[in-house]
Design a protein around this motif. Structure first.
Motif, PDB file in Angstrom:
ATOM      1  N   TYR A  14       0.823  -1.196   0.000  1.00 14.72           N
ATOM      2  CA  TYR A  14       0.000   0.000   0.000  1.00 14.72           C
ATOM      3  C   TYR A  14       0.873   1.269   0.000  1.00 14.72           C
ATOM      4  CZ  TYR A  14       1.024  -0.630   4.954  1.00 14.72           C
ATOM      5  OH  TYR A  14       1.644  -0.841   6.138  1.00 14.72           O
ATOM      6  N   ILE A  15       2.188   1.103  -0.277  1.00 12.78           N
ATOM      7  CA  ILE A  15       3.086   2.244  -0.364  1.00 12.78           C
ATOM      8  C   ILE A  15       3.231   2.627  -1.833  1.00 12.78           C
ATOM      9  CG2 ILE A  15       5.422   3.091   0.055  1.00 12.78           C
ATOM     10  CD1 ILE A  15       5.617   1.153   2.369  1.00 12.78           C
ATOM     11  N   VAL A  16       2.909   3.860  -2.138  1.00 12.29           N
ATOM     12  CA  VAL A  16       2.919   4.316  -3.520  1.00 12.29           C
ATOM     13  C   VAL A  16       4.171   5.146  -3.790  1.00 12.29           C
ATOM     14  CG1 VAL A  16       1.669   5.635  -5.263  1.00 12.29           C
ATOM     15  CG2 VAL A  16       0.410   4.337  -3.538  1.00 12.29           C
ATOM     16  N   VAL A 142       4.809   7.537  -0.147  1.00 12.86           N
ATOM     17  CA  VAL A 142       3.595   7.967   0.540  1.00 12.86           C
ATOM     18  C   VAL A 142       2.763   6.733   0.851  1.00 12.86           C
ATOM     19  CG1 VAL A 142       1.508   9.357   0.367  1.00 12.86           C
ATOM     20  CG2 VAL A 142       3.623  10.168  -0.671  1.00 12.86           C
ATOM     21  N   ILE A 143       2.284   6.618   2.089  1.00  9.64           N
ATOM     22  CA  ILE A 143       1.498   5.441   2.463  1.00  9.64           C
ATOM     23  C   ILE A 143       0.021   5.672   2.163  1.00  9.64           C
ATOM     24  CG2 ILE A 143       3.147   4.824   4.275  1.00  9.64           C
ATOM     25  CD1 ILE A 143       1.061   5.818   6.320  1.00  9.64           C
ATOM     26  N   GLU A 144      -0.645   4.588   1.767  1.00  9.73           N
ATOM     27  CA  GLU A 144      -2.102   4.612   1.544  1.00  9.73           C
ATOM     28  C   GLU A 144      -2.720   3.344   2.125  1.00  9.73           C
ATOM     29  OE1 GLU A 144      -2.882   5.082  -2.599  1.00  9.73           O
ATOM     30  OE2 GLU A 144      -2.428   7.211  -2.606  1.00  9.73           O
ATOM     31  N   ALA A 209      -5.059   9.508   4.272  1.00 12.73           N
ATOM     32  CA  ALA A 209      -4.886   8.296   3.461  1.00 12.73           C
ATOM     33  C   ALA A 209      -6.233   7.606   3.258  1.00 12.73           C
ATOM     34  CB  ALA A 209      -3.903   7.346   4.142  1.00 12.73           C
ATOM     35  N   PHE A 210      -7.067   7.559   4.308  1.00 11.74           N
ATOM     36  CA  PHE A 210      -8.411   6.971   4.182  1.00 11.74           C
ATOM     37  C   PHE A 210      -9.272   7.790   3.220  1.00 11.74           C
ATOM     38  CE2 PHE A 210      -7.802   5.604   8.876  1.00 11.74           C
ATOM     39  CZ  PHE A 210      -6.969   4.579   8.481  1.00 11.74           C
ATOM     40  N   VAL A 211      -9.161   9.118   3.300  1.00 14.05           N
ATOM     41  CA  VAL A 211      -9.928   9.978   2.400  1.00 14.05           C
ATOM     42  C   VAL A 211      -9.507   9.753   0.955  1.00 14.05           C
ATOM     43  CG1 VAL A 211     -10.376  12.377   1.743  1.00 14.05           C
ATOM     44  CG2 VAL A 211     -10.378  11.730   4.169  1.00 14.05           C
ATOM     45  N   ARG A 212      -8.220   9.660   0.725  1.00 14.54           N
ATOM     46  CA  ARG A 212      -7.724   9.460  -0.641  1.00 14.54           C
ATOM     47  C   ARG A 212      -8.170   8.112  -1.204  1.00 14.54           C
ATOM     48  NH1 ARG A 212      -1.710   9.807  -1.077  1.00 14.54           N
ATOM     49  NH2 ARG A 212      -2.252   9.613  -3.278  1.00 14.54           N
ATOM     50  N   LEU A 213      -8.112   7.078  -0.359  1.00 15.65           N
ATOM     51  CA  LEU A 213      -8.571   5.762  -0.816  1.00 15.65           C
ATOM     52  C   LEU A 213     -10.052   5.813  -1.161  1.00 15.65           C
ATOM     53  CD1 LEU A 213      -6.806   3.236   1.606  1.00 15.65           C
ATOM     54  CD2 LEU A 213      -6.454   3.455  -0.856  1.00 15.65           C
ATOM     55  N   SER A 214     -10.819   6.535  -0.368  1.00 17.53           N
ATOM     56  CA  SER A 214     -12.272   6.595  -0.587  1.00 17.53           C
ATOM     57  C   SER A 214     -12.633   7.434  -1.807  1.00 17.53           C
ATOM     58  CB  SER A 214     -12.969   7.165   0.657  1.00 17.53           C
ATOM     59  OG  SER A 214     -12.689   6.385   1.805  1.00 17.53           O
ATOM     60  N   VAL A 215     -11.963   8.566  -1.979  1.00 12.53           N
ATOM     61  CA  VAL A 215     -12.320   9.501  -3.048  1.00 12.53           C
ATOM     62  C   VAL A 215     -11.619   9.171  -4.356  1.00 12.53           C
ATOM     63  CG1 VAL A 215     -12.272  11.924  -3.762  1.00 12.53           C
ATOM     64  CG2 VAL A 215     -12.801  11.333  -1.381  1.00 12.53           C
ATOM     65  N   GLU A 216     -10.314   8.933  -4.282  1.00  9.43           N
ATOM     66  CA  GLU A 216      -9.536   8.744  -5.494  1.00  9.43           C
ATOM     67  C   GLU A 216      -9.564   7.315  -6.017  1.00  9.43           C
ATOM     68  OE1 GLU A 216      -5.591  10.122  -4.777  1.00  9.43           O
ATOM     69  OE2 GLU A 216      -6.236  12.116  -4.112  1.00  9.43           O
TER      70      GLU A 216
END
Length: 419
Positions: A14-16, A142-144, A209-216
């Motif tokens: 999950y590391i980008v 960056v971690i996700e 990170a949670f927001v990015r996973l949810s939105v992006e």
């Protein structure tokens, strides 16, 4: 396949590894801190204009300009929150030095405060420090993580639990003795503020990170199973700690000059964020020795710049007519020397300075034919030049000092006793 040929967007778990994401976060942090600095100076300008009105001044919450500055501050803080989701905490936190740089420039060109030679040195140090920080850590991963991955890989690890216990213990200890040492040492309230504020930073990192996973990515982390409550708890922690820490920063600024508070807060806040991110999120894991040394050198150079720019700046710019005289009177009571048995501290020196000034001015008044005035009136007139050009009976901060100064001096005499 070697890392040199690996596409920049290839995920490892999950590391980008995507440099553009990090650079966006760094740029956003720089802009946000500049925005925050501008907002604070707008609020300061509003306070200065309001205090200049004397008896006609209004509560600051009724000033449209103050609210405009507050709105700017909220936008800047929101941008900072988002930046933690696109760059490492160890990079975003020290970049806060940019705000001090912008504040110095705004104070010079907008608020007409003096620009000193040392300011040039401080500004160059801040720029050099930020460049070193970005150079050392600007391309880190960056971690996700999902909620489950964040809990397993970060939150319940032994080092994270130990750090949390030690941090809460230190917070409790400083909180207990804040009234004993807080008024004497600036680091007490700034460290308390930093220990609390670090949880806002650490929470922002995974929350974003949670927001990015949810939105992006379309992987909703806010409404899927029992773990969906975790992001909302983190959001609550972020808000509570942000507001709570701000209270103690205001307490530090209440008891100490900004030339002490600003560099001390920068050092303690940056230190807490770096240590917290290094322990909880292992942000220095795998970094080379050269990269780590460059990073801490950058933090040190930026810190020197913050100290240089902040040093003695508040002494050169009283916030309203008579403010210096108010602080002189307050200093007489900030020290135990004004109480029975204390005759060698700061308060006694202030009192002696005022007494010597009165004697000199009384002699001048007598030589000019003012000896026929009553002793009380003569002494009152002799103090007036030290208090500014305000009218004696005007309802302003300076006039209130003038009206009560004689009573203060007589009270101090009684407290000090004979000799």
């Amino acid at each position: 396949m070697s890392n040199s040929t690996m596409p920049s967007t290839t995920p490892v778990g999950y590391i980008v590894l995507y440099d553009d994401i990090t650079w966006f976060g760094i740029s956003l942090a720089i802009v946000s801190n500049a925005f925050i600095s501008t907002s604070l100076n707008v609020q300061k300008w509003a306070h200065n204009k309001n205090e200049a009105l004397g008896e006609h001044r209004k509560p600051y919450t009724k000033l449209p300009v103050w609210w405009f500055g507050t709105a700017m501050n909220a936008i800047g803080e929101l941008g900072n929150l988002v930046a933690y989701g696109y760059a490492e905490s160890t990079v975003v936190a020290p970049i806060g030095a940019v705000g001090v740089l912008c504040s110095a420039l705004i104070a010079t060109f907008a608020l007409r405060e003096p620009f000193r030679k040392t300011d040039i040195v401080g500004i160059l140090c801040i720029i050099a420090g930020v460049v070193l920080i970005v150079w050392a850590k600007g391309t880190e991963a960056v971690i996700e993580p999902t909620v489950e991955e964040a809990i397993q890989d970060y939150f319940i690890k032994p080092q994270s639990i130990i750090y949390t216990v030690l941090s809460l213990g230190a917070t409790a200890a400083i909180y207990k003795y804040r009234h004993v040492y807080g008024e004497k040492y600036a680091i007490v309230y700034t460290m308390l503020c930093s220990l609390i504020a670090q949880w806002t930073v650490l929470g922002c990192k995974t929350f974003m990170a949670f927001v990015r996973l949810s939105v992006e990515k379309g992987n909703n982390q806010f409404c899927c199973g029992v773990t969906a409550v975790v992001p909302w708890v983190m959001f609550l922690v972020i808000v509570v700690c942000a507001v709570w820490s701000l209270h103690y920063l205001q307490m530090a600024m209440r008891y100490h000059n900004n030339n002490k508070v600003i560099p001390t807060y920068y050092a303690t806040f940056t230190l807490c964020c770096i240590v917290g991110a290094a322990v909880v999120y292992r942000e220095f894991e795998g970094a080379s020795a050269a990269s780590i040394l460059t990073f801490f050198l950058g933090c040190f150079v930026a810190g020197v710049g913050v100290f240089t720019v902040s040093k003695d700046r508040e002494k050169e710019a009283p916030t309203f007519p008579g403010a210096t005289d108010l602080r002189m009177i307050e200093d007489m009571f900030d020290d135990d020397s004004t109480r029975p048995g204390g005759k060698h501290g700061r308060g006694s020196r202030r009192f002696v300075e005022l007494e010597e000034l009165n004697v000199r001015n009384s002699s001048v008044c007598a030589s000019e034919g003012g000896a026929d005035d009553s002793p009380r009136q003569s002494e009152h007139d002799s103090i007036a030049p030290a208090l500014g050009d305000s009218e004696i009976h005007a309802e302003s901060p300076a006039s209130r000092v003038q009206g009560g100064l004689l009573d203060v001096q007589e009270g101090v005499k009684d407290l000090q006793g004979p000799g």
